[in-house]
Design a protein around this motif. Sequence first.
Motif, mmCIF file in Angstrom:
data_model
loop_
_atom_site.group_PDB
_atom_site.id
_atom_site.type_symbol
_atom_site.label_atom_id
_atom_site.label_comp_id
_atom_site.label_asym_id
_atom_site.label_seq_id
_atom_site.Cartn_x
_atom_site.Cartn_y
_atom_site.Cartn_z
ATOM 1 N N HIS A 85 11.494 4.507 -21.976
ATOM 2 C CA HIS A 85 10.668 3.854 -20.961
ATOM 3 C C HIS A 85 9.622 4.782 -20.335
ATOM 4 C CE1 HIS A 85 14.016 5.420 -18.391
ATOM 5 N NE2 HIS A 85 12.997 5.733 -17.611
ATOM 6 N N MET A 86 9.695 6.080 -20.607
ATOM 7 C CA MET A 86 8.701 7.010 -20.063
ATOM 8 C C MET A 86 7.420 7.024 -20.888
ATOM 9 S SD MET A 86 10.003 8.014 -17.290
ATOM 10 C CE MET A 86 9.036 9.379 -16.708
ATOM 11 N N GLY A 87 7.401 6.325 -22.013
ATOM 12 C CA GLY A 87 6.184 6.229 -22.814
ATOM 13 C C GLY A 87 5.902 7.484 -23.603
ATOM 14 N N SER A 88 4.639 7.625 -24.015
ATOM 15 C CA SER A 88 4.272 8.769 -24.853
ATOM 16 C C SER A 88 4.350 10.066 -24.054
ATOM 17 C CB SER A 88 2.867 8.580 -25.430
ATOM 18 O OG SER A 88 1.913 8.614 -24.396
ATOM 19 N N THR A 89 4.616 11.129 -24.786
ATOM 20 C CA THR A 89 4.750 12.445 -24.158
ATOM 21 C C THR A 89 3.854 13.444 -24.886
ATOM 22 O OG1 THR A 89 6.608 13.074 -25.575
ATOM 23 C CG2 THR A 89 7.142 11.997 -23.480
ATOM 24 N N HIS A 154 -4.070 8.900 -20.740
ATOM 25 C CA HIS A 154 -2.927 8.189 -21.320
ATOM 26 C C HIS A 154 -2.461 7.006 -20.488
ATOM 27 C CE1 HIS A 154 -1.515 11.780 -23.981
ATOM 28 N NE2 HIS A 154 -2.762 11.433 -24.200
ATOM 29 N N SER A 155 -2.627 7.088 -19.167
ATOM 30 C CA SER A 155 -2.074 6.042 -18.300
ATOM 31 C C SER A 155 -3.136 5.207 -17.592
ATOM 32 C CB SER A 155 -1.169 6.665 -17.243
ATOM 33 O OG SER A 155 -1.944 7.385 -16.286
ATOM 34 N N GLY A 156 -4.350 5.739 -17.500
ATOM 35 C CA GLY A 156 -5.392 5.067 -16.735
ATOM 36 C C GLY A 156 -5.229 5.264 -15.238
ATOM 37 N N GLN A 157 -4.268 6.099 -14.835
ATOM 38 C CA GLN A 157 -4.012 6.333 -13.407
ATOM 39 C C GLN A 157 -4.579 7.684 -12.979
ATOM 40 O OE1 GLN A 157 0.091 5.740 -12.224
ATOM 41 N NE2 GLN A 157 0.407 4.332 -13.925
ATOM 42 N N TYR A 158 -5.308 7.661 -11.868
ATOM 43 C CA TYR A 158 -5.828 8.894 -11.292
ATOM 44 C C TYR A 158 -5.355 8.955 -9.845
ATOM 45 C CZ TYR A 158 -8.954 12.630 -9.927
ATOM 46 O OH TYR A 158 -9.445 13.815 -9.464
ATOM 47 N N HIS A 159 -4.721 10.034 -9.492
ATOM 48 C CA HIS A 159 -4.156 10.181 -8.149
ATOM 49 C C HIS A 159 -4.922 11.278 -7.418
ATOM 50 C CE1 HIS A 159 -0.792 7.654 -9.342
ATOM 51 N NE2 HIS A 159 -0.784 8.341 -10.473
ATOM 52 N N ASP A 160 -5.479 10.936 -6.268
ATOM 53 C CA ASP A 160 -6.239 11.902 -5.483
ATOM 54 C C ASP A 160 -5.986 11.651 -3.995
ATOM 55 O OD1 ASP A 160 -7.929 14.013 -4.946
ATOM 56 O OD2 ASP A 160 -9.738 12.781 -5.013
ATOM 57 N N ASN A 161 -4.748 11.824 -3.579
ATOM 58 C CA ASN A 161 -4.406 11.624 -2.168
ATOM 59 C C ASN A 161 -4.909 12.806 -1.349
ATOM 60 O OD1 ASN A 161 -2.928 9.262 -2.779
ATOM 61 N ND2 ASN A 161 -1.168 10.508 -3.364
ATOM 62 N N PRO A 162 -5.378 12.551 -0.121
ATOM 63 C CA PRO A 162 -5.814 13.672 0.722
ATOM 64 C C PRO A 162 -4.624 14.544 1.103
ATOM 65 C CG PRO A 162 -5.824 11.628 1.973
ATOM 66 C CD PRO A 162 -5.502 11.274 0.555
ATOM 67 N N ARG A 163 -4.904 15.789 1.374
ATOM 68 C CA ARG A 163 -3.863 16.739 1.755
ATOM 69 C C ARG A 163 -3.228 16.309 3.078
ATOM 70 N NH1 ARG A 163 -3.646 22.428 4.076
ATOM 71 N NH2 ARG A 163 -1.810 23.254 3.012
ATOM 72 N N ALA A 164 -1.899 16.410 3.137
ATOM 73 C CA ALA A 164 -1.178 16.075 4.368
ATOM 74 C C ALA A 164 -1.483 17.136 5.412
ATOM 75 C CB ALA A 164 0.322 16.011 4.100
ATOM 76 N N ARG A 165 -1.699 16.698 6.621
ATOM 77 C CA ARG A 165 -1.993 17.630 7.707
ATOM 78 C C ARG A 165 -0.723 18.333 8.146
ATOM 79 N NH1 ARG A 165 -4.872 15.347 12.492
ATOM 80 N NH2 ARG A 165 -5.075 17.549 12.880
ATOM 81 N N THR A 166 -0.865 19.596 8.473
ATOM 82 C CA THR A 166 0.252 20.359 9.012
ATOM 83 C C THR A 166 0.542 19.829 10.406
ATOM 84 O OG1 THR A 166 -0.476 22.294 7.784
ATOM 85 C CG2 THR A 166 1.066 22.678 9.589
ATOM 86 N N PRO A 167 1.817 19.532 10.713
ATOM 87 C CA PRO A 167 2.127 18.989 12.038
ATOM 88 C C PRO A 167 1.779 19.993 13.146
ATOM 89 C CG PRO A 167 4.126 19.289 10.716
ATOM 90 C CD PRO A 167 2.972 19.688 9.876
ATOM 91 N N THR A 168 1.329 19.452 14.272
ATOM 92 C CA THR A 168 1.018 20.283 15.429
ATOM 93 C C THR A 168 2.315 20.729 16.089
ATOM 94 O OG1 THR A 168 -0.994 19.014 15.791
ATOM 95 C CG2 THR A 168 -0.204 20.340 17.646
ATOM 96 N N PRO A 169 2.471 22.050 16.310
ATOM 97 C CA PRO A 169 3.698 22.516 16.977
ATOM 98 C C PRO A 169 3.799 21.922 18.385
ATOM 99 C CG PRO A 169 2.402 24.364 16.113
ATOM 100 C CD PRO A 169 1.577 23.134 15.979
ATOM 101 N N PRO A 170 5.006 21.678 18.866
ATOM 102 C CA PRO A 170 5.180 21.048 20.176
ATOM 103 C C PRO A 170 4.514 21.801 21.313
ATOM 104 C CG PRO A 170 7.305 21.294 19.071
ATOM 105 C CD PRO A 170 6.281 21.942 18.214
ATOM 106 N N TRP A 171 4.469 23.134 21.236
ATOM 107 C CA TRP A 171 3.883 23.904 22.319
ATOM 108 C C TRP A 171 2.369 23.809 22.340
ATOM 109 C CZ3 TRP A 171 6.412 26.059 18.176
ATOM 110 C CH2 TRP A 171 5.639 26.762 17.276
ATOM 111 N N ARG A 172 1.760 23.279 21.244
ATOM 112 C CA ARG A 172 0.306 23.102 21.203
ATOM 113 C C ARG A 172 -0.101 21.661 21.451
ATOM 114 N NH1 ARG A 172 -2.744 26.983 17.118
ATOM 115 N NH2 ARG A 172 -2.094 28.880 18.138
#
Length: 175
Positions: A85-89, A154-172
């Motif tokens: 089910h994983m298709g071509s490799t 091979h799949s027709g899928q292109y993934h380009d999610n934006p980078r996740a932001r680093t969480p702001t520390p509580p003291w900031r």
Amino acid sequence: MLPIRIVSLAVVFLGSMLAQPVEAVSAHHVQPGNVYVAKPVHFEPQHAGDSGPSGHRNHPVIALSHPNEHGMVPVVAVSHNHPEHMGSTVGAHHFDAHTHNAGRGSFDAGSRVATERPVFVHHDDLHHVSHDSNLPSRLHPDDTQHLVNTVYEHSGQYHDNPRARTPTPPWRAGH
């Protein structure tokens, strides 16, 4: 000689450290080209057989992009024996030439990458590869781009999610 109490405490302490669960990968640490391990039981979409015995063993995966807004990371699985089910490799050696030349490691002979059917894994279910696994922890940027392009072909899928932001520390927070 060390007293038996010190040796016993050291053994108990070492054992407790080894028994600690592996910490999940933070969303802001996921980068395209990073190599992780994940259980097929955590792959989305789920396929028949992913929840069987081999679905509970860690398999190498390579991140194609950053996590989406739900924390899901598009990945391709690396294996010697992909289910149908994983298709071509494609042979994994096609995606580690620059990585190997840079001294970052390489994939074992016979390893294949499921480029036709990328899957998603939540970043909490990704774990770093161990140092003794002989796997690279990150692909060279040229190898990563070659992998992303091959998956698109091979799949027709292109993934380009934006980078996740680093969480702001509580003291900031609030400043």
